[in-house]
Structure formats: structure tokens, C-alpha cells
Design a protein around this motif. Structure first.
Motif, PDB file in Angstrom:
ATOM      1  N   ASN A 138     -18.874 -24.224   1.447  1.00 39.74           N
ATOM      2  CA  ASN A 138     -18.648 -25.413   0.601  1.00 39.74           C
ATOM      3  C   ASN A 138     -19.613 -26.553   0.894  1.00 39.74           C
ATOM      4  OD1 ASN A 138     -16.525 -23.969  -0.479  1.00 39.74           O
ATOM      5  ND2 ASN A 138     -15.014 -24.869   0.904  1.00 39.74           N
ATOM      6  N   ILE A 140     -15.966 -21.686   6.419  1.00 32.11           N
ATOM      7  CA  ILE A 140     -16.033 -21.721   4.953  1.00 32.11           C
ATOM      8  C   ILE A 140     -16.383 -23.141   4.511  1.00 32.11           C
ATOM      9  CG2 ILE A 140     -14.725 -21.465   2.810  1.00 32.11           C
ATOM     10  CD1 ILE A 140     -13.030 -19.363   4.195  1.00 32.11           C
ATOM     11  N   ASN A 155     -17.262 -10.724   6.504  1.00 34.84           N
ATOM     12  CA  ASN A 155     -16.808 -11.582   5.397  1.00 34.84           C
ATOM     13  C   ASN A 155     -17.896 -11.823   4.351  1.00 34.84           C
ATOM     14  OD1 ASN A 155     -14.089 -12.087   6.325  1.00 34.84           O
ATOM     15  ND2 ASN A 155     -15.010 -13.265   7.967  1.00 34.84           N
ATOM     16  N   CYS A 163     -17.469 -13.401   0.611  1.00 30.42           N
ATOM     17  CA  CYS A 163     -16.123 -13.994   0.497  1.00 30.42           C
ATOM     18  C   CYS A 163     -16.202 -15.516   0.544  1.00 30.42           C
ATOM     19  CB  CYS A 163     -15.227 -13.530   1.638  1.00 30.42           C
ATOM     20  SG  CYS A 163     -15.077 -11.738   1.714  1.00 30.42           S
ATOM     21  N   THR A 164     -15.224 -16.147  -0.089  1.00 34.16           N
ATOM     22  CA  THR A 164     -15.126 -17.606  -0.007  1.00 34.16           C
ATOM     23  C   THR A 164     -13.734 -18.028   0.447  1.00 34.16           C
ATOM     24  OG1 THR A 164     -14.568 -17.687  -2.340  1.00 34.16           O
ATOM     25  CG2 THR A 164     -16.879 -18.038  -1.778  1.00 34.16           C
ATOM     26  N   THR A 165     -12.884 -17.058   0.667  1.00 33.85           N
ATOM     27  CA  THR A 165     -11.536 -17.355   1.177  1.00 33.85           C
ATOM     28  C   THR A 165     -11.241 -16.413   2.328  1.00 33.85           C
ATOM     29  OG1 THR A 165     -10.593 -15.764  -0.356  1.00 33.85           O
ATOM     30  CG2 THR A 165     -10.617 -18.080  -1.055  1.00 33.85           C
ATOM     31  N   ILE A 166     -10.338 -16.863   3.205  1.00 32.36           N
ATOM     32  CA  ILE A 166      -9.986 -16.035   4.359  1.00 32.36           C
ATOM     33  C   ILE A 166      -8.778 -15.180   3.987  1.00 32.36           C
ATOM     34  CG2 ILE A 166      -8.347 -17.634   5.501  1.00 32.36           C
ATOM     35  CD1 ILE A 166     -10.131 -17.073   8.060  1.00 32.36           C
ATOM     36  N   THR A 167      -8.710 -13.973   4.517  1.00 28.24           N
ATOM     37  CA  THR A 167      -7.499 -13.172   4.331  1.00 28.24           C
ATOM     38  C   THR A 167      -7.020 -12.645   5.679  1.00 28.24           C
ATOM     39  OG1 THR A 167      -6.524 -11.201   3.350  1.00 28.24           O
ATOM     40  CG2 THR A 167      -8.888 -11.098   3.787  1.00 28.24           C
ATOM     41  N   GLU A 204      -9.653 -28.229   4.266  1.00 28.35           N
ATOM     42  CA  GLU A 204     -10.552 -27.067   4.338  1.00 28.35           C
ATOM     43  C   GLU A 204     -10.337 -26.411   5.700  1.00 28.35           C
ATOM     44  OE1 GLU A 204     -14.460 -27.733   1.975  1.00 28.35           O
ATOM     45  OE2 GLU A 204     -14.069 -29.513   3.147  1.00 28.35           O
ATOM     46  N   TRP A 238     -20.049 -14.630   6.741  1.00 27.95           N
ATOM     47  CA  TRP A 238     -19.800 -15.315   5.468  1.00 27.95           C
ATOM     48  C   TRP A 238     -21.043 -15.462   4.580  1.00 27.95           C
ATOM     49  CZ3 TRP A 238     -14.828 -16.051   4.121  1.00 27.95           C
ATOM     50  CH2 TRP A 238     -13.888 -16.075   5.157  1.00 27.95           C
ATOM     51  N   ASN A 261     -10.493 -23.575   7.109  1.00 26.03           N
ATOM     52  CA  ASN A 261     -11.439 -22.698   7.803  1.00 26.03           C
ATOM     53  C   ASN A 261     -12.782 -23.418   7.878  1.00 26.03           C
ATOM     54  OD1 ASN A 261     -13.725 -20.675   7.914  1.00 26.03           O
ATOM     55  ND2 ASN A 261     -11.976 -19.403   8.438  1.00 26.03           N
TER      56      ASN A 261
END
Ligand code: FMN
Length: 357
Positions: free
Chosen positions: A310, A305, A44, A47-51, A300, A22, A302
Motif C-alpha cells: 500500500n 502489506i 505471498n 497477494c494483497t491480503t493475509i490469510t 493496516e 509479497w 499487517n
């Protein structure tokens, strides 16, 4: 500075920025490579979001690789986590395909057997550096045909191996065991670490936590501040299960087995201290994660993240090195690398004086 490792990769200094999921993106990797080291794009990145989408994961990586190439024409690496079939291997397989399609110059392959990806990477002309934490790992990697190995001791942040080998004891045993260059990681943050690693027979250093506290690292300022606030005793290695391909009721279906001796090194904050104290000191990483609450309780969902991106350290913890207590500033990558190299000479002079007197 020249070692077989710098010659192998065509880089100026034997300093590798370690992969950190991340928070090691194209900007950080390019800054390290531009400063003469080897930057590494991690899982990751950017990235700031999980997919959950395997294809999207690959395309996110492609974007990072292309961005890194725009920012530097020097060699850089991508970290491919071998992972576990049925759990994260599909993501790793797709990322590997993308890495090869995009012609990445160097692969840092971790958390799995060197037999899985080495043949495909070598066939594609990619230089392969395999990460291990025991002598057996590096011998296996050499036999598999990798170009260099990284050994990381238990002092390091993140996963710190199954056997808690210290960098001081692991590195010389690894260099004795293989002919290919060995890069030392785990607790190394400055010129003293670099000189010590070279003295132990290594041909470069692999630094994660130190690069977390740099201007270019995209982690949240709260995380950088937590590292600056750390002292010698601020981290703790706790049990961390080994990922397996089946789900496990006991650990909330996350697919972890706790019996293995794997460990992960946490930077202790109030939250981590409370969880550890509540468990009488004997706590696993899975229990710490569980204490952050369910996704319903803690939006939140994850934890990585939430903490690293954050900066929410109220109900989360981060992983970091025992070397955190040696980190007192947030320089640029170039500033850090230049300082490390400049600081080598006085150390060598001190050693030379001590030796000859
Ligand atoms: C926050 C964090 C995330 C990490 N993520 C990864 C990762 O995604 N893949 C990996 O192979 N190693 C990962 N590691 C381990 C590092 O690559 C490296 O081995 C370690 O940071 C070296 O020790 P040091 O922190 O003392 O420099 C991570 C380490 C940290 C601190």
C-alpha cells in the motif's frame, strides 16, 4: 555468459532475482526469466491480503506458478522458507507440496536447515539452491545434496544473517569451502557487482533490492521512490530475533527471541529514524514493528502489506540493501539485465589494461 550455474539451469545469464515476500510475483519472475536470468516467486506472491488458512496459502501459490508458466517457458524458481515448526512450517510444508505437484523447475530454499526439504525436492527432480549466510551453512547444504548455494552478505536487504558477514569476505570463503556453484548476494546491483562476484569465485549473483526498483515489480511506487532517494548511508542493520516455536510474552507473543544476533537491514525513513532515536540507537526490529501501533490503532494491521503493497511509509519502514544508493532508475527487467551484461565488457577491458600495464 556461461558459468556452471547457467549450465546447471539452462539459463543465459548468471543473474537471479531474489525472493522478496509479497512483492516477487509471477509477472516479475517471468520477466526476469524471459530476459535470460532466473526469476523467483516469493512467499505471498501476488497477494494483497493475509490469510491464516494453510490450504488457501497453497492455492494462492499454485495460481502464481501456473501464471508464471503461462508467461514464460524458461526456468524459474519458487522460494520455500523452511521456517519453524509450530509457527510457519505448516504453510511452508503446504507450499512445498504445491510446488512439487506443479512441477516447479527450481527451488530456492531459505531460512532453515537444508535437511528439511532437500530430499523431497531432489526426489521430485527439482533443482535445489539453498540460501545461507556462513561457511557452515553452505557446507551443510552441500552435504545435504543441494545443486548450488546462495550466500548473502549483511549488505543485503531483508534478513541479513546471524553473523553480519560482508559479501566481500563471505563469498570467497564460501567458494573455497564447497565444490558446488556459489551464487553471491547482498549489495549487488550492477555489472560491477556481477564482475566482482565472479572475481570472488561466485558463479552468479542474487539481487533483491535492485529488482524491487523495476517496472514489473508489484511493490508500491512509494517504495520504488524511497529506493531512488536513498544514498550510501540510508540503510541500517538492526537486531532481529530468531523465530522459535514458542510464544514469548516479552515480544508480544510473536514468537521471537531477541538474544540471537540475527539482523535485518532497514531503509531509514523519518518513522524509522524517530523510533531508533527514541530507543537511544539500540533497537530491535520487533521494537520497530511494535512502534507501528496495534492493529486497533493502525488499521493496516499487517506492516509488510501496509508498506510494500500500500506504500504507507508514514508509520512503517521497509527493508532494503546498502546498494540502494547505487539505484537511480526504474527500468524493465530486460532493460536492467541487458544493461548489466553490456556493462561487463568495459569493466573487463579496464581491468585488463590495468593488469597488463
Ligand atoms: C523486501 C525484502 C523482502 C525479502 N523477503 C525474503 C523472503 O521472503 N525470503 C527470503 O529468503 N529472502 C528474502 N529477502 C532477502 C532477499 O532474498 C535477498 O537475500 C537480498 O535481497 C539480497 O540482497 P540485496 O537486497 O542487496 O540484493 C528479502 C529482501 C528484501 C529486501
Amino acid at each position: 555468459m556461461r558459468t556452471r550455474f547457467t549450465e546447471l539451469l539452462g539459463i543465459r545469464y548468471p543473474i537471479v532475482q531474489a525472493s522478496m515476500a509479497w512483492i516477487t510475483d509471477a509477472v516479475l519472475a517471468a520477466a526476469v526469466s524471459e530476459a535470460g536470468g532466473l526469476g523467483t516467486i516469493g512467499p505471498n506472491a501476488g497477494c494483497t491480503t493475509i490469510t491464516p488458512d494453510v490450504g488457501e496459502t497453497g492455492e494462492r501459490l499454485r495460481e502464481q506458478i501456473r501464471k508464471c508458466k503461462e508467461l514464460t517457458d524458461k526456468p524459474f524458481a519458487v522460494n520455500f522458507v523452511v521456517g519453524v515448526v509450530g509457527w510457519d512450517r505448516d504453510y511452508s510444508d503446504r507450499c512445498l507440496e504445491v510446488g512439487i505437484e506443479e512441477g516447479v523447475p527450481v527451488a530456492v530454499v531459505s531460512q532453515g536447515s537444508p535437511l528439511v526439504y532437500t530430499p523431497r525436492l531432489k526426489e521430485a527432480g527439482v533443482k535445489v539452491i539453498h540460501v545461507g549466510s556462513t561457511v557452515r551453512h553452505v557446507q551443510k547444504a552441500e552435504d545435504a545434496g543441494v545443486d548450488a548455494v546462495i550466500v548473502s552478505g549483511t549488505e543485503g536487504g531483508g534478513h541479513s544473517g546471524f553473523d553480519q558477514m560482508t559479501t566481500l569476505c563471505l563469498v570467497p570463503q564460501a567458494t573455497d569451502a564447497v565444490k558446488i556453484p556459489v551464487i553471491a548476494g547482498g549489495g549487488l546491483v550492477d555489472a560491477r557487482g556481477l564482475v566482482a562476484a565472479l572475481a570472488l569465485g561466485a558463479e552468479g549473483v542474487y539481487m533483491g533490492t535492485r529488482f524491487m526498483a523495476t517496472e514489473e515489480c508489484p511493490t508500491h511506487p512509494n517504495v520504488k521512490q524511497a529506493i531512488l532517494d536513498a544514498m550510501d548511508t540510508s540503510t541500517m542493520a538492526i537486531r532481529h530475533g530468531s523465530p522459535v516455536s514458542r510464544k514469548d510474552e516479552k515480544t508480544g507473543g510473536r514468537g521471537f527471541v531477541e538474544e540471537r544476533r540475527g539482523s535485518i537491514r532497514l531503509l531509514l525513513n523519518d518513522f524509522a529514524r524517530d523510533v531508533i532515536a527514541a530507543q537511544g540507537g539500540n533497537v530491535s526490529f520487533e521494537e520497530v514493528i511494535a512502534a507501528t501501533g496495534s492493529p486497533e490503532e493502525n488499521p493496516e494491521s499487517n506492516r509488510t502489506i501496509a508498506a510494500f503493497v500500500n506504500g504507507n511509509l508514514e508509520r512503517n519502514t521497509i527493508t532494503a540493501s546498502q546498494g540502494s544508493g547505487l539505484i537511480h532508475d526504474v527500468p524493465t527487467c530486460r532493460g536492467l539485465i541487458d544493461r548489466m551484461i553490456a556493462d561487463v565488457k568495459p569493466i573487463l577491458e579496464r581491468l585488463s589494461t590495468a593488469y597488463s600495464s
